[in-house]
Design a protein around this motif. Structure first.
Motif, PDB file in Angstrom:
ATOM      1  N   GLY A 118     -30.789  54.763 -14.356  1.00  0.00           N
ATOM      2  CA  GLY A 118     -31.389  55.957 -13.793  1.00  0.00           C
ATOM      3  C   GLY A 118     -30.779  56.423 -12.485  1.00  0.00           C
ATOM      4  O   GLY A 118     -31.404  57.190 -11.752  1.00  0.00           O
ATOM      5  N   ALA A 119     -29.597  55.980 -12.180  1.00  0.00           N
ATOM      6  CA  ALA A 119     -28.922  56.383 -10.950  1.00  0.00           C
ATOM      7  C   ALA A 119     -28.058  57.613 -11.216  1.00  0.00           C
ATOM      8  O   ALA A 119     -27.639  57.845 -12.344  1.00  0.00           O
ATOM      9  CB  ALA A 119     -28.050  55.241 -10.436  1.00  0.00           C
ATOM     10  N   PRO A 120     -27.795  58.402 -10.191  1.00  0.00           N
ATOM     11  CA  PRO A 120     -26.881  59.526 -10.403  1.00  0.00           C
ATOM     12  C   PRO A 120     -25.458  58.996 -10.611  1.00  0.00           C
ATOM     13  O   PRO A 120     -25.020  58.083  -9.925  1.00  0.00           O
ATOM     14  CB  PRO A 120     -26.986  60.335  -9.115  1.00  0.00           C
ATOM     15  CG  PRO A 120     -27.475  59.370  -8.102  1.00  0.00           C
ATOM     16  CD  PRO A 120     -28.304  58.369  -8.830  1.00  0.00           C
ATOM     17  N   GLY A 121     -24.800  59.553 -11.561  1.00  0.00           N
ATOM     18  CA  GLY A 121     -23.451  59.081 -11.879  1.00  0.00           C
ATOM     19  C   GLY A 121     -22.470  60.231 -11.909  1.00  0.00           C
ATOM     20  O   GLY A 121     -22.736  61.307 -11.366  1.00  0.00           O
ATOM     21  N   PRO A 122     -21.343  60.020 -12.533  1.00  0.00           N
ATOM     22  CA  PRO A 122     -20.363  61.101 -12.625  1.00  0.00           C
ATOM     23  C   PRO A 122     -20.927  62.265 -13.421  1.00  0.00           C
ATOM     24  O   PRO A 122     -21.714  62.079 -14.354  1.00  0.00           O
ATOM     25  CB  PRO A 122     -19.169  60.452 -13.327  1.00  0.00           C
ATOM     26  CG  PRO A 122     -19.649  59.177 -13.883  1.00  0.00           C
ATOM     27  CD  PRO A 122     -20.890  58.802 -13.171  1.00  0.00           C
ATOM     28  N   GLY A 123     -20.525  63.453 -13.045  1.00  0.00           N
ATOM     29  CA  GLY A 123     -21.043  64.643 -13.701  1.00  0.00           C
ATOM     30  C   GLY A 123     -20.426  64.881 -15.072  1.00  0.00           C
ATOM     31  O   GLY A 123     -19.503  64.179 -15.514  1.00  0.00           O
ATOM     32  N   VAL A 161     -23.729  52.998 -17.423  1.00  0.00           N
ATOM     33  CA  VAL A 161     -24.559  52.130 -16.591  1.00  0.00           C
ATOM     34  C   VAL A 161     -25.514  52.971 -15.750  1.00  0.00           C
ATOM     35  O   VAL A 161     -26.708  52.653 -15.630  1.00  0.00           O
ATOM     36  CB  VAL A 161     -23.677  51.223 -15.692  1.00  0.00           C
ATOM     37  CG1 VAL A 161     -24.508  50.528 -14.622  1.00  0.00           C
ATOM     38  CG2 VAL A 161     -22.943  50.210 -16.536  1.00  0.00           C
ATOM     39  N   CYS A 162     -25.013  54.057 -15.179  1.00  0.00           N
ATOM     40  CA  CYS A 162     -25.872  54.935 -14.365  1.00  0.00           C
ATOM     41  C   CYS A 162     -26.977  55.565 -15.209  1.00  0.00           C
ATOM     42  O   CYS A 162     -28.100  55.728 -14.743  1.00  0.00           O
ATOM     43  CB  CYS A 162     -25.032  56.009 -13.689  1.00  0.00           C
ATOM     44  SG  CYS A 162     -24.009  55.361 -12.355  1.00  0.00           S
TER      45      CYS A 162
END
Length: 114
Positions: free
Chosen positions: A59-64, A54-55
């Motif tokens: 375009g959102a920062p998500g889990p690495g 989803v991120c």
């Protein structure tokens, strides 16, 4: 003498119990505990990967990347160890259960509690 319209039914005795060793009561608790931990790790992995998707989409920062590799690795290790816990008895099952606990604890402590 039987009539031609009826046929004799043969009866078979009910199946006997299988020769499988019963799990001791303490083993039942251990299997349940480790099974719950392994299943919880699998659900957490699905959630982390879904959130990452989803991120990525919005375009959102998500889990690495480390989380995206570590969670599935810990889940696979826990589920494989749990399979051994469910199929074996004795020390082998105990050590496999310990492997489940270690892999889940390592994943939670590395990615969530630090």
């Amino acid at each position: 003498m039987s009539s031609p319209d009826t046929e004799q039914l043969t009866t078979t005795p009910p199946p006997t119990e299988r020769n499988e060793p019963a799990a001791p009561q303490g083993g039942r608790f251990w299997r349940g505990l480790t099974g719950s931990l392994a299943a919880g790790m699998a659900v957490l992995t699905v959630c982390v990967v879904s959130i990452a998707a989803v991120c990525l989409f919005i375009g959102a920062p998500g889990p690495g990347l480390l989380m995206l590799i570590g969670h599935p690795a810990a889940a696979v290790l826990a589920l494989l160890a749990q399979r051994t816990v469910d199929r074996r008895t004795g020390r082998v099952a105990g050590f496999a259960g310990l492997g489940v606990v270690v892999s889940v604890t390592a994943a939670l402590s590395l990615f969530w509690w630090s």
